[in-house]
Design a protein around this motif. Structure first.
Motif, PDB file in Angstrom:
ATOM      1  N   ILE A  97     -62.590  63.671   7.029  1.00 55.39           N
ATOM      2  CA  ILE A  97     -63.524  65.046   6.764  1.00 55.39           C
ATOM      3  C   ILE A  97     -62.843  65.752   5.700  1.00 55.39           C
ATOM      4  O   ILE A  97     -63.631  66.119   5.026  1.00 55.39           O
ATOM      5  CB  ILE A  97     -63.707  65.537   8.187  1.00 55.39           C
ATOM      6  CG1 ILE A  97     -64.643  66.845   7.789  1.00 55.39           C
ATOM      7  CG2 ILE A  97     -62.487  66.421   8.404  1.00 55.39           C
ATOM      8  CD1 ILE A  97     -66.171  66.249   7.549  1.00 55.39           C
ATOM      9  N   VAL A  98     -61.608  65.743   5.482  1.00 57.46           N
ATOM     10  CA  VAL A  98     -61.119  66.499   4.489  1.00 57.46           C
ATOM     11  C   VAL A  98     -61.230  65.950   3.237  1.00 57.46           C
ATOM     12  O   VAL A  98     -61.419  66.427   2.038  1.00 57.46           O
ATOM     13  CB  VAL A  98     -59.372  66.518   4.743  1.00 57.46           C
ATOM     14  CG1 VAL A  98     -58.605  67.315   3.614  1.00 57.46           C
ATOM     15  CG2 VAL A  98     -59.038  67.262   6.006  1.00 57.46           C
ATOM     16  N   ASP A  99     -61.154  64.261   3.084  1.00 59.63           N
ATOM     17  CA  ASP A  99     -61.547  63.834   1.659  1.00 59.63           C
ATOM     18  C   ASP A  99     -63.041  63.965   1.422  1.00 59.63           C
ATOM     19  O   ASP A  99     -63.364  64.293   0.347  1.00 59.63           O
ATOM     20  CB  ASP A  99     -61.564  62.253   2.033  1.00 59.63           C
ATOM     21  CG  ASP A  99     -60.068  61.822   2.329  1.00 59.63           C
ATOM     22  OD1 ASP A  99     -59.169  62.515   1.896  1.00 59.63           O
ATOM     23  OD2 ASP A  99     -59.766  60.681   3.105  1.00 59.63           O
ATOM     24  N   ILE A 106     -65.887  73.558  -2.743  1.00 60.38           N
ATOM     25  CA  ILE A 106     -65.255  74.497  -1.933  1.00 60.38           C
ATOM     26  C   ILE A 106     -64.129  74.687  -2.332  1.00 60.38           C
ATOM     27  O   ILE A 106     -63.329  73.959  -3.171  1.00 60.38           O
ATOM     28  CB  ILE A 106     -65.652  74.254  -0.506  1.00 60.38           C
ATOM     29  CG1 ILE A 106     -64.795  72.830  -0.409  1.00 60.38           C
ATOM     30  CG2 ILE A 106     -66.949  73.780  -0.001  1.00 60.38           C
ATOM     31  CD1 ILE A 106     -64.684  72.606   1.289  1.00 60.38           C
ATOM     32  N   ALA A 107     -63.685  75.984  -2.052  1.00 62.29           N
ATOM     33  CA  ALA A 107     -62.207  76.155  -2.317  1.00 62.29           C
ATOM     34  C   ALA A 107     -61.353  75.326  -1.569  1.00 62.29           C
ATOM     35  O   ALA A 107     -61.503  75.425  -0.133  1.00 62.29           O
ATOM     36  CB  ALA A 107     -62.063  77.856  -2.267  1.00 62.29           C
ATOM     37  N   ARG A 108     -60.303  74.820  -2.035  1.00 63.02           N
ATOM     38  CA  ARG A 108     -59.359  74.051  -1.277  1.00 63.02           C
ATOM     39  C   ARG A 108     -58.568  74.897  -0.196  1.00 63.02           C
ATOM     40  O   ARG A 108     -58.264  74.479   0.804  1.00 63.02           O
ATOM     41  CB  ARG A 108     -58.262  73.465  -2.303  1.00 63.02           C
ATOM     42  CG  ARG A 108     -59.162  72.282  -3.216  1.00 63.02           C
ATOM     43  CD  ARG A 108     -58.118  71.664  -4.089  1.00 63.02           C
ATOM     44  NE  ARG A 108     -56.956  71.216  -3.485  1.00 63.02           N
ATOM     45  CZ  ARG A 108     -55.941  70.648  -4.131  1.00 63.02           C
ATOM     46  NH1 ARG A 108     -55.717  70.984  -5.531  1.00 63.02           N
ATOM     47  NH2 ARG A 108     -54.895  70.322  -3.527  1.00 63.02           N
ATOM     48  N   VAL A 109     -58.178  75.849  -0.611  1.00 63.44           N
ATOM     49  CA  VAL A 109     -57.578  76.682   0.311  1.00 63.44           C
ATOM     50  C   VAL A 109     -58.417  77.086   1.818  1.00 63.44           C
ATOM     51  O   VAL A 109     -57.647  77.221   2.670  1.00 63.44           O
ATOM     52  CB  VAL A 109     -57.116  78.132  -0.486  1.00 63.44           C
ATOM     53  CG1 VAL A 109     -58.116  78.833  -0.709  1.00 63.44           C
ATOM     54  CG2 VAL A 109     -55.951  78.808   0.528  1.00 63.44           C
ATOM     55  N   LYS A 255     -47.533  71.822   0.092  1.00 61.00           N
ATOM     56  CA  LYS A 255     -46.684  70.443  -0.561  1.00 61.00           C
ATOM     57  C   LYS A 255     -47.270  69.351   0.169  1.00 61.00           C
ATOM     58  O   LYS A 255     -47.867  68.483  -0.676  1.00 61.00           O
ATOM     59  CB  LYS A 255     -45.298  70.692  -0.429  1.00 61.00           C
ATOM     60  CG  LYS A 255     -44.658  69.555  -0.808  1.00 61.00           C
ATOM     61  CD  LYS A 255     -43.197  69.380  -0.675  1.00 61.00           C
ATOM     62  CE  LYS A 255     -42.214  68.243  -1.278  1.00 61.00           C
ATOM     63  NZ  LYS A 255     -41.188  68.069  -0.911  1.00 61.00           N
ATOM     64  N   LEU A 256     -47.664  69.133   1.347  1.00 61.09           N
ATOM     65  CA  LEU A 256     -48.203  68.184   2.172  1.00 61.09           C
ATOM     66  C   LEU A 256     -49.712  67.998   1.639  1.00 61.09           C
ATOM     67  O   LEU A 256     -50.261  67.050   1.332  1.00 61.09           O
ATOM     68  CB  LEU A 256     -47.992  68.226   3.640  1.00 61.09           C
ATOM     69  CG  LEU A 256     -46.588  68.046   4.205  1.00 61.09           C
ATOM     70  CD1 LEU A 256     -46.695  68.257   5.692  1.00 61.09           C
ATOM     71  CD2 LEU A 256     -46.037  66.579   3.728  1.00 61.09           C
ATOM     72  N   PHE A 257     -50.399  69.335   1.680  1.00 56.00           N
ATOM     73  CA  PHE A 257     -51.733  69.199   1.324  1.00 56.00           C
ATOM     74  C   PHE A 257     -52.025  68.878  -0.172  1.00 56.00           C
ATOM     75  O   PHE A 257     -52.894  67.972  -0.334  1.00 56.00           O
ATOM     76  CB  PHE A 257     -52.460  70.573   1.715  1.00 56.00           C
ATOM     77  CG  PHE A 257     -53.898  70.669   1.668  1.00 56.00           C
ATOM     78  CD1 PHE A 257     -54.716  69.761   2.750  1.00 56.00           C
ATOM     79  CD2 PHE A 257     -54.540  70.992   0.734  1.00 56.00           C
ATOM     80  CE1 PHE A 257     -55.925  69.898   2.855  1.00 56.00           C
ATOM     81  CE2 PHE A 257     -55.952  70.993   0.739  1.00 56.00           C
ATOM     82  CZ  PHE A 257     -56.629  70.329   1.753  1.00 56.00           C
ATOM     83  N   ASN A 258     -51.247  69.283  -0.923  1.00 50.38           N
ATOM     84  CA  ASN A 258     -51.609  68.923  -2.255  1.00 50.38           C
ATOM     85  C   ASN A 258     -51.067  67.584  -2.745  1.00 50.38           C
ATOM     86  O   ASN A 258     -51.728  66.748  -3.345  1.00 50.38           O
ATOM     87  CB  ASN A 258     -50.639  69.712  -3.034  1.00 50.38           C
ATOM     88  CG  ASN A 258     -51.034  71.226  -3.373  1.00 50.38           C
ATOM     89  OD1 ASN A 258     -52.245  71.435  -2.989  1.00 50.38           O
ATOM     90  ND2 ASN A 258     -50.126  72.191  -3.496  1.00 50.38           N
TER      91      ASN A 258
END
Length: 263
Positions: A97-99, A106-109, A255-258
């Motif tokens: 779903i995140v992909d 939408i804003a990634r944050v 860091k992990l999300f980026n």
């Protein structure tokens, strides 16, 4: 629409998504609330008579022990509730779903912000439920209005810190199954602090660990605010630990999300 207002709007949307998921799938919420309540009843009614007698005080026994152990159970409620955040994050990351969100405007944050705020609301509701049960079985705090306001602020700060740590745990987990176990030490550390027995009763090595691990000043701060006793320097140490945990969890999560975003 400015960048800030765009991020706020998207974060509100993600928050509604997470709140709706809590409502549609209440089993996780009930489990995360039920476990601390079971621990509370277990320690008060099974061990409270003996452990409470060792605390001294006027009343002694279970009546004394429920006042002593409730702050530790409240902290365990926070660590148990945020475990649900770890699982939710891992589910979103592994199920794709995140992909899909990344392909949308939408804003990634907002993806992580929705989880954090939603978990904060869930955690505070869980704490209210645990305190309600504690009051029913004999918990008698002596906190004044100012102490209760300070307590709410401290609880929000603690929950916020551990939620960001749980977000990082969820992002670091490879599977949903592993995410359910990665936060287990957070549930065990209150037992190795001043949560259930005074540190003075412990062997020397264990007492040294109990006095210097982060959960002891957190518990002692809650206990002091609830029971109207001096907090001392525990409040300063507790705030310091919360800042370290929150900042570390946020930076690790970012860091992990980026890193996932660049794959």
């Amino acid at each position: 629409m400015s960048t800030v207002s765009h991020a706020l709007t998207d974060s509100a949307t993600m928050l509604r998504r997470n709140l709706k998921r809590m409502v549609r799938y209440p089993s996780m919420t009930l489990q995360l609330i039920g476990m601390p309540i079971v621990f509370l009843l277990l320690f008060v009614y099974v061990f409270g008579g003996t452990l409470g007698a060792g605390l001294g005080g006027v009343s002694g026994g279970r009546a004394e022990y429920v006042n002593y152990v409730t702050p530790a159970i409240i902290l365990m409620t926070i660590t148990a509730a945020v475990q649900g955040t770890t699982i939710s994050i891992a589910m979103d990351m592994t199920e794709g779903i995140v992909d899909r969100f990344r392909t949308m405007a939408i804003a990634r944050v907002s993806v992580l912000t929705g989880h954090v705020i939603g978990s904060l609301i869930q955690t505070m509701l869980s704490i209210a439920a645990v305190i309600g049960v504690a009051l029913l079985i004999g918990f008698r705090p002596s906190a004044g209005p100012g102490d209760w306001l300070a307590l709410i602020g401290v609880l929000v700060m603690m929950a916020f810190a551990f939620i960001w740590l749980s977000v990082a745990f969820g992002l670091a987990s490879k599977t949903v199954e592993s995410s359910s176990n990665v936060g287990m030490p957070l549930l065990l550390l209150p037992f190795l602090g001043s949560g259930f027995v005074p540190t003075d009763s412990m062997p020397t090595v264990l007492r040294w660990f109990a006095e210097y691990q982060p959960f002891t000043p957190l518990i002692e701060t809650l206990r002091g605010l609830l029971m109207g006793t001096p907090v001392g320097n525990n409040a300063v140490i507790a705030v310091g630990w919360c800042v370290v945990i929150a900042l570390g969890g946020y930076l690790w999560s970012k860091k992990l999300f980026n890193r996932e975003s660049t794959r």
